[in-house]
Design an enzyme around this catalytic site. Structure first.
Site, PDB file in Angstrom:
ATOM      1  N   HIS A 273       6.472  -7.551  -3.655  1.00  0.00           N
ATOM      2  CA  HIS A 273       7.906  -7.849  -3.437  1.00  0.00           C
ATOM      3  C   HIS A 273       8.236  -7.801  -1.961  1.00  0.00           C
ATOM      4  CE1 HIS A 273      12.314  -7.489  -3.920  1.00  0.00           C
ATOM      5  NE2 HIS A 273      12.103  -8.045  -5.096  1.00  0.00           N
ATOM      6  N   PHE A 274       7.979  -8.651  -1.222  1.00  0.00           N
ATOM      7  CA  PHE A 274       7.182  -9.871  -1.367  1.00  0.00           C
ATOM      8  C   PHE A 274       6.046  -9.748  -0.369  1.00  0.00           C
ATOM      9  CE2 PHE A 274      11.595 -10.863  -2.368  1.00  0.00           C
ATOM     10  CZ  PHE A 274      11.479 -11.388  -3.633  1.00  0.00           C
TER      11      PHE A 274
END
Length: 140
Positions: free
Chosen positions: A47-48
């Protein structure tokens, strides 16, 4: 100030779900705590990968844990658990990224039996990152 050892006594959470590093201020109905956000957080793997941002739901979890430290540190609640019962008016205003220090404030605004309502906010460098009204139940 409450250090990580006392926080671990109050909360049942373990790594990687323990999201409160230190309590800075505490009173009967209000608490201020911090979370040092590092690139080593497991959630940043996905993420991410190329743009690490702390998931908003984990910011809200950190706020709930902050309130939980206050409530579960009370003698009458030792050994109990705090469960989410709801979230209202949640807003995300600023991304939280590695290197940020998340300052979390939770203020109890209503209690009825085992149900409590908390106004909570998370800030980074004095700027609002997230806020909301959290409702939870104290039980075992």
């Amino acid at each position: 100030m409450i250090d990580i050892l006392k926080i671990k006594e109050a909360l049942p959470h373990l790594y990687p779900m323990l999201l409160v590093d230190r309590v800075l201020e505490v009173s009967e109905d209000e608490i201020v705590a911090l979370k040092n956000v590092t690139i080593n957080e497991p959630f940043f793997n996905g993420h991410f990968p190329d743009y690490p941002v702390m998931p908003g739901v984990l910011i809200m979890e950190a706020l709930a844990q902050t309130a939980g430290v206050l409530e579960l540190s009370k003698e009458e609640n030792k050994g109990k658990l705090v469960f989410y019962a709801g979230m209202d008016k949640v807003k995300f205003k600023k991304q939280v990224v590695p290197g940020d220090q998340l300052i979390m404030t939770a203020k109890f605004v209503k209690r009825r039996g085992t149900i409590a309502v908390v106004e909570a906010k998370a800030e980074v460098e004095g700027k609002l990152a997230a806020s909301g009204t959290l409702t939870f139940a104290i039980g075992k």
